[in-house]
Design an enzyme around this catalytic site. Structure first.
Site, PDB file in Angstrom:
ATOM      1  N   GLU A   1       4.183   3.044  29.431  1.00 51.82           N
ATOM      2  CA  GLU A   1       2.895   2.381  29.639  1.00 51.82           C
ATOM      3  C   GLU A   1       2.221   3.007  30.851  1.00 51.82           C
ATOM      4  O   GLU A   1       2.887   3.305  31.844  1.00 51.82           O
ATOM      5  CB  GLU A   1       3.145   0.888  29.903  1.00 51.82           C
TER       6      GLU A   1
ATOM      7  N   HIS B   1       9.613  -0.660  27.252  1.00 51.44           N
ATOM      8  CA  HIS B   1       8.822   0.378  27.911  1.00 51.44           C
ATOM      9  C   HIS B   1       9.129   0.503  29.388  1.00 51.44           C
ATOM     10  O   HIS B   1       9.599  -0.416  30.031  1.00 51.44           O
ATOM     11  CB  HIS B   1       7.321   0.168  27.697  1.00 51.44           C
TER      12      HIS B   1
ATOM     13  N   HIS C   1       4.813  -8.814  37.869  1.00 57.91           N
ATOM     14  CA  HIS C   1       6.192  -8.663  37.403  1.00 57.91           C
ATOM     15  C   HIS C   1       6.772  -7.346  37.926  1.00 57.91           C
ATOM     16  O   HIS C   1       6.073  -6.346  38.062  1.00 57.91           O
ATOM     17  CB  HIS C   1       6.323  -8.754  35.884  1.00 57.91           C
TER      18      HIS C   1
ATOM     19  N   HIS D   1      -3.396  -6.836  28.574  1.00 54.69           N
ATOM     20  CA  HIS D   1      -2.401  -7.872  28.322  1.00 54.69           C
ATOM     21  C   HIS D   1      -2.952  -9.219  28.807  1.00 54.69           C
ATOM     22  O   HIS D   1      -3.524  -9.290  29.903  1.00 54.69           O
ATOM     23  CB  HIS D   1      -1.121  -7.617  29.124  1.00 54.69           C
TER      24      HIS D   1
ATOM     25  N   HIS E   1       7.450  -0.967  36.616  1.00 60.71           N
ATOM     26  CA  HIS E   1       8.342  -1.994  36.035  1.00 60.71           C
ATOM     27  C   HIS E   1       8.881  -1.514  34.705  1.00 60.71           C
ATOM     28  O   HIS E   1       8.425  -0.490  34.181  1.00 60.71           O
ATOM     29  CB  HIS E   1       7.588  -3.326  35.829  1.00 60.71           C
TER      30      HIS E   1
ATOM     31  N   TYR F   1       0.052   1.596  25.717  1.00 61.00           N
ATOM     32  CA  TYR F   1       1.439   1.920  25.384  1.00 61.00           C
ATOM     33  C   TYR F   1       1.421   3.197  24.548  1.00 61.00           C
ATOM     34  O   TYR F   1       0.602   3.337  23.623  1.00 61.00           O
ATOM     35  CB  TYR F   1       2.086   0.839  24.522  1.00 61.00           C
TER      36      TYR F   1
HETATM   37  C1  M3P Z   1       3.230  -5.753  30.097  1.00 51.95           C
HETATM   38  C2  M3P Z   1       2.634  -5.574  31.391  1.00 51.95           C
HETATM   39  C3  M3P Z   1       4.159  -9.048  26.809  1.00 51.95           C
HETATM   40  C4  M3P Z   1       3.363  -8.369  27.736  1.00 51.95           C
HETATM   41  C5  M3P Z   1       3.721  -7.262  28.293  1.00 51.95           C
HETATM   42  C6  M3P Z   1       3.075  -6.935  29.488  1.00 51.95           C
HETATM   43  C7  M3P Z   1       5.518  -8.658  26.447  1.00 51.95           C
HETATM   44  O1  M3P Z   1       3.850  -4.733  29.576  1.00 51.95           O
HETATM   45  O2  M3P Z   1       2.831  -4.548  31.982  1.00 51.95           O
HETATM   46  O3  M3P Z   1       1.937  -6.470  31.869  1.00 51.95           O
HETATM   47  O4  M3P Z   1       3.706 -10.017  26.335  1.00 51.95           O
HETATM   48 FE    FE Z   2       4.394  -3.418  31.078  1.00 51.09          FE
END
Ligand code: M3P
Ligand code: FE
Length: 308
Positions: A266, A215, A200, A247, A153, A256
């Site tokens: 990531e 990212h 996602h 996360h 993603h 990251y």
């Molecule tokens: C990710 C992920 C935020 C979380 C980011 C999450 C912007 O990058 O891969 O789950 O809160």
């Molecule tokens: Fe991510």
């Protein structure tokens, strides 16, 4: 078949400052497989377990960032229907001919309200994952570096995330899995959208400048692999942004870090599987720290500011 429409993020083209240094980085350190070079000097890579010809394209340029993100759709009829849908939404589209990207069919390109160039395509040559389609072994010996299984993603920063959310949900068939609210308790700071059972396939954060990359993400198979990828980063003096950590949003276990041009990437594993009937999860402003970095429960200063 239950899965139709947009299938998955299929490729991302990144701008890098020094092409050969970046090739060495993505091939030897990240551990992607180089699959081709084109007449325009672009270099193509795939993660080992992907079967389509490429998922990452590098282009040398004076400034880092993302040129475009492409999604694979089911077939040519789906491509036509989604192209008409984007136009009916009020966004102009452009067709790029087959072969403009190596091994890739016609692409439909448009700019979404956050300022990002998004593409749809229905065909890319299947080059296999190094194993047979009959009686395969579970993995391929001799993989280099972190060796993620797939490009997973992108998180993009841009201006009008409300209209981009409508486009993705109403036209492209995505659904909202999670969101982060701003201080007013209403405005969405971040949205997480899926076209699959992944937590996602793309995410957006509201930002003053359009078209920015936060990212590009690559999937690993276990927490041990995430830890090992952190070791490989340290061995190679890669600049780590944060992690290994988790996360809150999507529950992924993550790191990251920055590529040699400053593009954030990531490596992660886990996260949950979901379905379009799941109730979206909401994170409030008070808990934004835990939403992004669950253990620190605070954003680092780079999270909202450093993008390419
Ligand atoms: C990710 C992920 C935020 C979380 C980011 C999450 C912007 O990058 O891969 O789950 O809160
Ligand atoms: Fe991510």
């Amino acid at each position: 078949m239950a899965m139709t429409g947009v299938l998955r993020p299929g490729h991302v083209q990144l701008r890098v400052l020094d092409l050969e240094e970046s090739v060495r980085f993505y091939r030897d350190v990240v551990g992607l497989v180089e699959t081709g070079r084109d007449a325009r000097g672009r270099v193509y890579f795939k993660a080992w377990d992907e079967r389509d010809h490429h998922s990452l394209v590098l282009r040398e340029a004076p400034e880092a960032g993302m040129d475009f993100l492409g999604f694979k759709v089911l077939d040519a009829a789906t491509l036509d229907a989604l192209e008409a849908g984007v136009q009916a939404f009020g966004i102009g589209t452009e067709r790029l001919p087959a072969g403009d990207l190596l091994a890739t069919g016609e692409r439909v390109r448009f700019t979404v309200p956050t300022g990002h160039r998004i593409e749809l395509y229905a065909h890319k040559d299947d080059v296999g994952n190094g194993q047979s389609y009959t009686n395969p072994d579970p993995w391929v010996p001799g993989l280099q570096g972190m060796a993620p299984v797939r490009f997973d993603h992108c998180l993009l920063y841009g201006t009008d995330i409300d209209a981009t959310k409508r486009l993705f949900c109403e036209v492209l068939g995505f659904y909202l899995t999670e969101r982060i609210l701003m201080e007013d308790g209403k405005t969405e700071l971040g949205i997480f959208l899926a076209c699959s059972p992944k937590a996602h396939d793309i995410a957006f954060v509201r930002h003053a400048e359009p078209g920015k990359l936060h990212h590009v993400s690559f999937l690993l198979e276990s927490w041990e692999q995430v830890l090992r990828s952190a070791d490989i980063m340290s061995m190679n003096r890669v600049s780590i942004d944060i992690g290994p950590t988790r996360h809150g949003v999507t529950r992924g276990a993550t790191i990251y870090a920055f590529d040699p041009s400053g593009n954030r990437f990531e490596t992660f594993c886990g996260g949950y599987q979901t379905y379009p009937d799941a109730h979206p999860l909401t994170w409030t402003w008070e808990e934004v720290g835990a939403a992004v970095f669950y253990h620190d429960r605070a954003l680092n200063e780079r999270f909202l500011g450093v993008v390419t």
